[in-house]
Structures are given as C-alpha cells and as structure tokens.
Design a protein around this motif. Structure first.
Motif, PDB file in Angstrom:
ATOM      1  N   CYS A 124       0.883  -0.908   0.018  1.00 35.81           N
ATOM      2  CA  CYS A 124      -0.047   0.081  -0.011  1.00 35.81           C
ATOM      3  C   CYS A 124       0.936   1.265  -0.050  1.00 35.81           C
ATOM      4  CB  CYS A 124      -0.917  -0.016   1.186  1.00 35.81           C
ATOM      5  SG  CYS A 124      -2.049   1.339   1.384  1.00 35.81           S
ATOM      6  N   TYR A 125       0.638   2.231  -0.900  1.00 34.81           N
ATOM      7  CA  TYR A 125       1.348   3.536  -0.839  1.00 34.81           C
ATOM      8  C   TYR A 125       0.526   4.615  -0.416  1.00 34.81           C
ATOM      9  CZ  TYR A 125       4.600   0.326  -3.560  1.00 34.81           C
ATOM     10  OH  TYR A 125       5.332  -0.834  -3.981  1.00 34.81           O
ATOM     11  N   ARG A 126       1.248   5.630   0.375  1.00 34.04           N
ATOM     12  CA  ARG A 126       0.737   6.664   0.777  1.00 34.04           C
ATOM     13  C   ARG A 126       1.286   7.831   0.440  1.00 34.04           C
ATOM     14  NH1 ARG A 126      -0.960   6.436   6.653  1.00 34.04           N
ATOM     15  NH2 ARG A 126      -2.908   5.466   5.791  1.00 34.04           N
ATOM     16  N   ILE A 127       0.767   9.018   0.040  1.00 31.36           N
ATOM     17  CA  ILE A 127       1.542  10.123  -0.182  1.00 31.36           C
ATOM     18  C   ILE A 127       0.978  11.043   0.871  1.00 31.36           C
ATOM     19  CG2 ILE A 127       1.815  12.346  -1.616  1.00 31.36           C
ATOM     20  CD1 ILE A 127       2.128  10.377  -4.115  1.00 31.36           C
ATOM     21  N   SER A 128       1.864  11.716   1.738  1.00 36.95           N
ATOM     22  CA  SER A 128       1.464  12.681   2.567  1.00 36.95           C
ATOM     23  C   SER A 128       1.776  14.022   2.275  1.00 36.95           C
ATOM     24  CB  SER A 128       1.634  12.333   4.008  1.00 36.95           C
ATOM     25  OG  SER A 128       1.351  11.095   4.678  1.00 36.95           O
ATOM     26  N   VAL A 129       0.853  14.669   2.247  1.00 37.36           N
ATOM     27  CA  VAL A 129       1.120  16.474   1.775  1.00 37.36           C
ATOM     28  C   VAL A 129       1.019  17.232   3.257  1.00 37.36           C
ATOM     29  CG1 VAL A 129       0.770  18.165   0.072  1.00 37.36           C
ATOM     30  CG2 VAL A 129       0.456  15.963  -0.440  1.00 37.36           C
ATOM     31  N   VAL A 130       2.133  17.743   3.418  1.00 31.96           N
ATOM     32  CA  VAL A 130       1.727  19.027   4.318  1.00 31.96           C
ATOM     33  C   VAL A 130       2.303  20.399   3.646  1.00 31.96           C
ATOM     34  CG1 VAL A 130       2.214  17.507   6.179  1.00 31.96           C
ATOM     35  CG2 VAL A 130       4.198  18.504   5.145  1.00 31.96           C
ATOM     36  N   SER A 131       2.130  21.361   4.482  1.00 31.39           N
ATOM     37  CA  SER A 131       2.305  22.515   3.953  1.00 31.39           C
ATOM     38  C   SER A 131       3.756  23.193   3.421  1.00 31.39           C
ATOM     39  CB  SER A 131       1.944  23.762   4.755  1.00 31.39           C
ATOM     40  OG  SER A 131       2.751  23.534   6.002  1.00 31.39           O
ATOM     41  N   ASP A 132       4.446  22.319   3.769  1.00 23.82           N
ATOM     42  CA  ASP A 132       6.022  22.345   3.172  1.00 23.82           C
ATOM     43  C   ASP A 132       6.665  21.373   2.392  1.00 23.82           C
ATOM     44  OD1 ASP A 132       6.298  20.831   5.242  1.00 23.82           O
ATOM     45  OD2 ASP A 132       8.075  21.659   6.021  1.00 23.82           O
ATOM     46  N   GLY A 133       5.834  20.244   2.136  1.00 22.82           N
ATOM     47  CA  GLY A 133       6.521  19.161   1.229  1.00 22.82           C
ATOM     48  C   GLY A 133       5.486  18.189   1.307  1.00 22.82           C
ATOM     49  N   TYR A 134       5.794  17.112   0.667  1.00 24.13           N
ATOM     50  CA  TYR A 134       5.359  15.713   0.707  1.00 24.13           C
ATOM     51  C   TYR A 134       6.228  14.552   0.737  1.00 24.13           C
ATOM     52  CZ  TYR A 134       6.916  15.345  -4.349  1.00 24.13           C
ATOM     53  OH  TYR A 134       7.412  15.376  -5.503  1.00 24.13           O
ATOM     54  N   GLN A 135       5.602  13.550   1.168  1.00 22.87           N
ATOM     55  CA  GLN A 135       6.551  12.322   1.354  1.00 22.87           C
ATOM     56  C   GLN A 135       5.792  10.923   1.005  1.00 22.87           C
ATOM     57  OE1 GLN A 135       7.242  12.255   5.657  1.00 22.87           O
ATOM     58  NE2 GLN A 135       9.361  11.018   5.195  1.00 22.87           N
ATOM     59  N   LEU A 136       6.529  10.104   0.294  1.00 20.68           N
ATOM     60  CA  LEU A 136       5.953   8.971   0.076  1.00 20.68           C
ATOM     61  C   LEU A 136       6.372   7.816   1.187  1.00 20.68           C
ATOM     62  CD1 LEU A 136       4.753   6.623  -1.776  1.00 20.68           C
ATOM     63  CD2 LEU A 136       6.810   6.560  -2.852  1.00 20.68           C
ATOM     64  N   THR A 137       5.176   6.891   1.536  1.00 23.17           N
ATOM     65  CA  THR A 137       5.393   5.741   2.706  1.00 23.17           C
ATOM     66  C   THR A 137       4.613   4.579   1.985  1.00 23.17           C
ATOM     67  OG1 THR A 137       4.771   7.510   4.226  1.00 23.17           O
ATOM     68  CG2 THR A 137       5.024   5.185   5.108  1.00 23.17           C
ATOM     69  N   THR A 138       5.493   3.328   2.268  1.00 21.63           N
ATOM     70  CA  THR A 138       5.087   2.184   1.715  1.00 21.63           C
ATOM     71  C   THR A 138       4.952   1.142   2.909  1.00 21.63           C
ATOM     72  OG1 THR A 138       6.525   2.654  -0.180  1.00 21.63           O
ATOM     73  CG2 THR A 138       5.901   0.113  -0.064  1.00 21.63           C
ATOM     74  N   TYR A 139       3.706   0.621   2.699  1.00 22.33           N
ATOM     75  CA  TYR A 139       3.279  -0.221   3.750  1.00 22.33           C
ATOM     76  C   TYR A 139       2.968  -1.766   3.058  1.00 22.33           C
ATOM     77  CZ  TYR A 139       2.021   3.859   6.321  1.00 22.33           C
ATOM     78  OH  TYR A 139       2.212   4.853   6.927  1.00 22.33           O
ATOM     79  N   ARG A 140       3.014  -2.677   4.135  1.00 22.75           N
ATOM     80  CA  ARG A 140       2.750  -4.024   3.774  1.00 22.75           C
ATOM     81  C   ARG A 140       1.076  -4.223   3.972  1.00 22.75           C
ATOM     82  NH1 ARG A 140       5.948  -7.854   2.529  1.00 22.75           N
ATOM     83  NH2 ARG A 140       7.663  -7.030   3.895  1.00 22.75           N
ATOM     84  N   ILE A 157       6.802  -0.502   5.957  1.00 18.77           N
ATOM     85  CA  ILE A 157       7.992  -1.040   5.132  1.00 18.77           C
ATOM     86  C   ILE A 157       8.841   0.060   5.091  1.00 18.77           C
ATOM     87  CG2 ILE A 157       8.850  -1.900   3.143  1.00 18.77           C
ATOM     88  CD1 ILE A 157       6.218  -3.378   2.713  1.00 18.77           C
ATOM     89  N   ARG A 158       8.511   1.250   4.718  1.00 13.78           N
ATOM     90  CA  ARG A 158       9.624   2.264   4.034  1.00 13.78           C
ATOM     91  C   ARG A 158       9.106   3.613   4.109  1.00 13.78           C
ATOM     92  NH1 ARG A 158      13.156   2.433  -1.146  1.00 13.78           N
ATOM     93  NH2 ARG A 158      13.486   4.575  -1.449  1.00 13.78           N
ATOM     94  N   THR A 159       9.771   4.532   4.496  1.00 14.28           N
ATOM     95  CA  THR A 159       9.388   5.901   4.260  1.00 14.28           C
ATOM     96  C   THR A 159      10.504   6.719   3.629  1.00 14.28           C
ATOM     97  OG1 THR A 159       8.213   5.900   6.386  1.00 14.28           O
ATOM     98  CG2 THR A 159       8.868   8.171   5.594  1.00 14.28           C
ATOM     99  N   ASP A 160      10.123   7.182   2.464  1.00 14.19           N
ATOM    100  CA  ASP A 160      11.144   8.104   1.653  1.00 14.19           C
ATOM    101  C   ASP A 160      11.449   9.266   2.224  1.00 14.19           C
ATOM    102  OD1 ASP A 160      11.021   5.929  -0.036  1.00 14.19           O
ATOM    103  OD2 ASP A 160      10.093   7.003  -1.749  1.00 14.19           O
ATOM    104  N   LEU A 161      12.292  10.069   1.693  1.00 15.74           N
ATOM    105  CA  LEU A 161      12.676  11.345   2.400  1.00 15.74           C
ATOM    106  C   LEU A 161      11.503  12.371   1.841  1.00 15.74           C
ATOM    107  CD1 LEU A 161      16.701  11.384   1.566  1.00 15.74           C
ATOM    108  CD2 LEU A 161      15.531  11.409   3.626  1.00 15.74           C
ATOM    109  N   LYS A 162      11.298  13.233   2.714  1.00 17.83           N
ATOM    110  CA  LYS A 162      10.546  14.464   2.381  1.00 17.83           C
ATOM    111  C   LYS A 162      10.813  15.402   1.285  1.00 17.83           C
ATOM    112  CE  LYS A 162       7.857  17.929   4.816  1.00 17.83           C
ATOM    113  NZ  LYS A 162       7.821  18.430   5.858  1.00 17.83           N
ATOM    114  N   GLN A 163      10.021  15.512   0.362  1.00 19.23           N
ATOM    115  CA  GLN A 163      10.415  16.513  -0.796  1.00 19.23           C
ATOM    116  C   GLN A 163       9.779  17.831  -0.464  1.00 19.23           C
ATOM    117  OE1 GLN A 163      12.046  15.541  -3.607  1.00 19.23           O
ATOM    118  NE2 GLN A 163      12.324  13.825  -2.452  1.00 19.23           N
ATOM    119  N   THR A 164      10.691  18.867  -0.294  1.00 20.28           N
ATOM    120  CA  THR A 164      10.081  20.083   0.414  1.00 20.28           C
ATOM    121  C   THR A 164       9.784  21.166  -0.944  1.00 20.28           C
ATOM    122  OG1 THR A 164      12.532  20.886   0.547  1.00 20.28           O
ATOM    123  CG2 THR A 164      11.453  20.030   2.302  1.00 20.28           C
TER     124      THR A 164
END
Length: 165
Positions: free
Chosen positions: A69-85, A101-108
């Motif tokens: 399962c893939y989640r993109i979390s967006v906040v006011s200063d960037g976004y981040q991709l997180t991967t779940y089983r 499983i994994r959290t990618d670096l935040k893209q600001t």
C-alpha cells in the motif's frame, strides 16, 4: 571621354559593431531580464509537473505490487511517500493497520509554494493507492491546486488518470 569616379558608399555595420551589439544584448538577456521577470510562474509549473510525476510513479508501484500500500502525505512545506505491507485478502480501505516498510525522504517545497486540495483548500492531507492505481481521496476532476505565485490545477479522474488542467 568620360571619367568614372569610384565613390565608396558606406552602408551597414562593421563586424566590430555587430559583435559588440550582440554581446550587449546577450549580457542584458542573461543578467537583467531574469530580474525583471517573475520566477514564480516557472516554479508553479515545475512543482505541478513534479507532483504529477510523483503521483503517476506511485500509481505504477501500486499496480505492480498488490501486496503493498502506498501513501503520499502532503503538508504545507512538502510531501512524502510511505510504503506499507498490505493484506491482499482483505478489501482495500487504505493503508490503515498495515505494516510500515519504508518511508522516503520528504520532498520540500521552495519559495513559499504549496499544494492544496481543491475541494476544501486543505494543505495537509494523505492519499493511499490501491492495486488498481486508484486513490482513497474520492476525487474526480480538479483535485489539487498548486500555488507558487501562480495558481495551477491538477486533475485526477475516478479511475486514476492524473493530468494537468
């Protein structure tokens, strides 16, 4: 008899004058014009295209990995991709109760730019993608607004197609 006189007519520019003019115009184009023109519209188009590419990449990952399962979390200063089983046997309700499983670096975002939902102007939101590339955001049409000096829109169709408006 007739006498012919050679008269030299000077018309046009010399090579030195042309080269000097080209250099002056080049210097003005490189150093002065960028300061006069706003850079924000370029930033808005860049951020919009970057976010569309990220959404499409996450959709492809979701299509190719049905156990994740893939989640993109967006906040006011960037976004981040997180991967779940994800448990494939259960119905997809998002990445709730899934194993991280994994959290990618935040893209600001730079220069005060941000992305908001078109429906409620929220700058903090998350969206999960199922194995068909659809999102839990329940959005069709104009879904996202990119603001970076200029306002641009991103559409996501009900079956997952992401494109610029």
């Amino acid at each position: 008899m007739f006498q012919t006189r050679l008269i030299r007519h000077c018309s046009g520019f010399s090579l030195i004058e042309l080269v000097t003019t080209i250099l002056i115009v080049g210097i003005i184009a490189v150093f002065v014009l960028p300061k006069l023109l706003p850079e924000s519209s370029y930033s808005a188009y860049t951020l919009r295209n970057e976010f569309i590419s990220e959404l499409r990449q996450v959709q492809i990952k979701a299509l190719n990995n049905s156990d994740r399962c893939y989640r993109i979390s967006v906040v006011s200063d960037g976004y981040q991709l997180t991967t779940y089983r994800h448990n494939v046997s259960s119905a997809f309700t998002g990445c709730i109760d899934s194993q991280l499983i994994r959290t990618d670096l935040k893209q600001t975002f730079n220069g005060g730019a941000y992305i908001e939902l078109a429906s409620n102007s929220s700058t903090s939101f998350s969206m999960d993608f199922d194995n068909l590339g659809r999102t839990t955001l329940n959005c069709s049409g104009n879904c996202f607004v990119v603001i970076a000096g200029e306002t641009l829109n991103i559409a996501m169709e009900s079956e997952g197609y992401v494109h610029a408006l």
